[in-house]
Structure formats: C-alpha cells, structure tokens
Motif scaffolding. Sequence first.
Motif, PDB file in Angstrom:
ATOM      1  N   GLY A 162       7.028  36.588 -40.755  1.00 19.94           N
ATOM      2  CA  GLY A 162       6.674  36.947 -39.389  1.00 19.94           C
ATOM      3  C   GLY A 162       6.686  35.730 -38.490  1.00 19.94           C
ATOM      4  N   GLU A 163       6.489  35.959 -37.195  1.00 15.37           N
ATOM      5  CA  GLU A 163       6.538  34.896 -36.213  1.00 15.37           C
ATOM      6  C   GLU A 163       5.207  34.152 -36.143  1.00 15.37           C
ATOM      7  OE1 GLU A 163       7.536  37.987 -35.659  1.00 15.37           O
ATOM      8  OE2 GLU A 163       9.700  37.757 -35.376  1.00 15.37           O
ATOM      9  N   VAL A 164       5.301  32.835 -35.883  1.00 18.04           N
ATOM     10  CA  VAL A 164       4.117  32.019 -35.603  1.00 18.04           C
ATOM     11  C   VAL A 164       4.281  31.421 -34.211  1.00 18.04           C
ATOM     12  CG1 VAL A 164       3.484  31.487 -37.977  1.00 18.04           C
ATOM     13  CG2 VAL A 164       5.163  30.071 -36.829  1.00 18.04           C
ATOM     14  N   TRP A 165       3.181  31.359 -33.483  1.00 20.50           N
ATOM     15  CA  TRP A 165       3.218  30.848 -32.121  1.00 20.50           C
ATOM     16  C   TRP A 165       3.472  29.349 -32.090  1.00 20.50           C
ATOM     17  CZ3 TRP A 165       4.277  33.406 -28.102  1.00 20.50           C
ATOM     18  CH2 TRP A 165       3.719  34.651 -27.811  1.00 20.50           C
ATOM     19  N   SER A 166       4.250  28.922 -31.106  1.00 19.34           N
ATOM     20  CA  SER A 166       4.319  27.510 -30.757  1.00 19.34           C
ATOM     21  C   SER A 166       3.592  27.304 -29.442  1.00 19.34           C
ATOM     22  CB  SER A 166       5.780  27.055 -30.621  1.00 19.34           C
ATOM     23  OG  SER A 166       6.291  27.357 -29.323  1.00 19.34           O
ATOM     24  N   ALA A 167       3.355  26.055 -29.081  1.00 18.42           N
ATOM     25  CA  ALA A 167       2.734  25.749 -27.796  1.00 18.42           C
ATOM     26  C   ALA A 167       3.766  25.598 -26.690  1.00 18.42           C
ATOM     27  CB  ALA A 167       1.925  24.456 -27.919  1.00 18.42           C
ATOM     28  N   THR A 168       5.038  25.780 -27.012  1.00 19.98           N
ATOM     29  CA  THR A 168       6.121  25.527 -26.068  1.00 19.98           C
ATOM     30  C   THR A 168       6.356  26.727 -25.163  1.00 19.98           C
ATOM     31  OG1 THR A 168       7.178  24.091 -27.703  1.00 19.98           O
ATOM     32  CG2 THR A 168       8.523  24.815 -25.825  1.00 19.98           C
TER      33      THR A 168
END
Length: 208
Positions: A162-168
């Motif tokens: 699954g997807e993980v958040w970045s701060a970008t």
Amino acid sequence: SVWAVDFNVGRVAGGVSSTTRHIRAVRGVDRILQQLQPPTNEEQEIESRRRYAPQQRCNAIEANTAPTIRYKQDQNGNVLDTLTGLIWQKCVVGLNGENCEQGEAEKLDWQQAFEYANTLNDNTPNAQPWRLPSIKELQQNIELACEEPPLNPFAFKNIPFGEVWSATPNPRNDDASYHYQYQNSIVFYSSRQTKHHVHLVRSCQSTF
C-alpha cells in the motif's frame, strides 16, 4: 513492463515496453553501488527473505541496492540507513513487536500523519524529532532488485503493501501530496484527505 518517469506530474510506474516514450540518456558509474558490499548467501535465498516478506519477488539480474550490511538497529529496533544517515522506525504506524507482527497497520490522512509525529515527539522531547520522509528519502531506501515489498525484509519486517505518505507536496495541487507504494515502488500523488500508511523517519543521532 519497463519503468518510466512522467516528467509532467512526477509519477513513477511500470509501462508496456512497446509504448513510445521520450528518452533521456545517462552515463557513468553508479556511486551508490560502489559503496555497498554484496549481499550474503542468506540474503540471496528467496526463501530466507520470505520469512518476513512472504510474497517478495527479486530479480537476479538487478544489483542489490539494500543489502543487510547497509543497516544497523538501536535498542528499540529503529533502523539506521548508513548510506543516507536516516533513521527509520522499525514498523509502520500501528504495527509493533519484534518482527512488526503485532497490531494492525493504520492509515491516516496527511494532516493526521503530521499530528501523529508531533505527538510522538512531545513524548520524547530530548530525541531527534520523527517526521514524514520526503518522496526522495522514501525512494533512496528501496531495494531496486525486489518488489512486494521493495525493501530489505531483514531490516524492515512484515511491511504492508500500500501507499505511504511523504511530506512532499504536489506543486500543481494545493490539496495533494506525493506518496510511495510499498508494493512495487510506484510514485504518485493523492488528495491529502486520502488515508495512507505512515512510516516515520528522523536524522541520525549518536545512539547507534
């Protein structure tokens, strides 16, 4: 299927090899691979890897970019990447245990992910602060030779797909940010109200 980078929106994903695309040539030596020692025999055995990543598939033709010797752990199991100097939490948010086998991986929206990191830092005021990684930091940590997940399973055990958040943030959309997929390395963006997994990181400190 061949990897391609979309220079319009920053998406990184596989595509059919017969599709016509632009080409940007490169030459030179991969300096990252020059700094790495080859993986051990145990690492190269797919059955050993599948103890912690049951569905992982690796390409024997591709050079390993994340051998186990690249990583060190502190007394809490946090993982230091000696190549980048970043410290990753052993498990994604919601999982715990020696092998990240306990609990349930949580999904948070982008704001909730920041708030979770801030709460964690409030409880450990003297430590380097945990934060969301940038999309480039997420990409730097990957094992290019493998997918499902594209990570070293001895350092990062039982990683959920699954997807993980970045701060970008996405520069074209004020309400969107980039995420990285822990199944097969796809990079794209989504609304900040979408809920994704969270894998926090912090800068190196002297506890290792």
